[in-house]
Design a protein around this motif. Structure first.
Motif, mmCIF file in Angstrom:
data_model
loop_
_atom_site.group_PDB
_atom_site.id
_atom_site.type_symbol
_atom_site.label_atom_id
_atom_site.label_comp_id
_atom_site.label_asym_id
_atom_site.label_seq_id
_atom_site.Cartn_x
_atom_site.Cartn_y
_atom_site.Cartn_z
ATOM 1 N N PHE A 18 -0.442 -19.464 -25.736
ATOM 2 C CA PHE A 18 -0.424 -20.411 -24.627
ATOM 3 C C PHE A 18 -1.624 -20.245 -23.694
ATOM 4 O O PHE A 18 -1.812 -21.021 -22.778
ATOM 5 N N HIS A 19 -2.427 -19.224 -23.909
ATOM 6 C CA HIS A 19 -3.700 -19.033 -23.211
ATOM 7 C C HIS A 19 -3.557 -19.121 -21.690
ATOM 8 O O HIS A 19 -4.379 -19.726 -21.001
ATOM 9 N N CYS A 20 -2.493 -18.529 -21.172
ATOM 10 C CA CYS A 20 -2.228 -18.491 -19.721
ATOM 11 C C CYS A 20 -2.138 -19.880 -19.097
ATOM 12 O O CYS A 20 -2.467 -20.063 -17.921
ATOM 13 N N ALA A 21 -1.701 -20.863 -19.888
ATOM 14 C CA ALA A 21 -1.629 -22.230 -19.358
ATOM 15 C C ALA A 21 -0.373 -22.954 -19.828
ATOM 16 O O ALA A 21 -0.445 -24.014 -20.441
ATOM 17 N N PRO A 22 0.816 -22.413 -19.539
ATOM 18 C CA PRO A 22 2.031 -23.069 -20.017
ATOM 19 C C PRO A 22 2.205 -24.486 -19.481
ATOM 20 O O PRO A 22 2.738 -25.356 -20.180
ATOM 21 N N SER A 23 1.748 -24.749 -18.269
ATOM 22 C CA SER A 23 1.874 -26.105 -17.726
ATOM 23 C C SER A 23 1.045 -27.105 -18.531
ATOM 24 O O SER A 23 1.485 -28.234 -18.770
ATOM 25 N N ALA A 24 -0.131 -26.694 -18.947
ATOM 26 C CA ALA A 24 -0.969 -27.569 -19.770
ATOM 27 C C ALA A 24 -0.291 -27.832 -21.109
ATOM 28 O O ALA A 24 -0.306 -28.962 -21.611
#
Length: 65
Positions: A18-24
């Motif tokens: 998720f590359h530290c971007a769950p909202s994306a």
């Protein structure tokens, strides 16, 4: 993760998740699986780029993904 593992088997560094971007990921619909990230830099050469494209186009490697 399967895609990143298959790339790793071909000596291509990739990162899955998720590359530290769950909202994306929620926004683009990949929250359930994540994505695969491959980065290029000034230190990569044309032969490496061509090899990467060759691996991506090899249907035998990715047919089960």
């Amino acid at each position: 993760i399967d895609t990143a593992k298959r790339l790793d088997e071909k000596n291509i560094a990739a990162r899955a998740g998720f590359h530290c971007a769950p909202s994306a990921h929620k926004q683009i619909g990949t929250l359930g699986n994540g994505t695969v990230r491959v980065s290029v830099s000034a230190f990569n050469n044309m032969a490496e780029a061509e090899y990467f494209l060759k691996v991506l186009n090899d249907r035998k490697i990715f047919k089960k993904v």
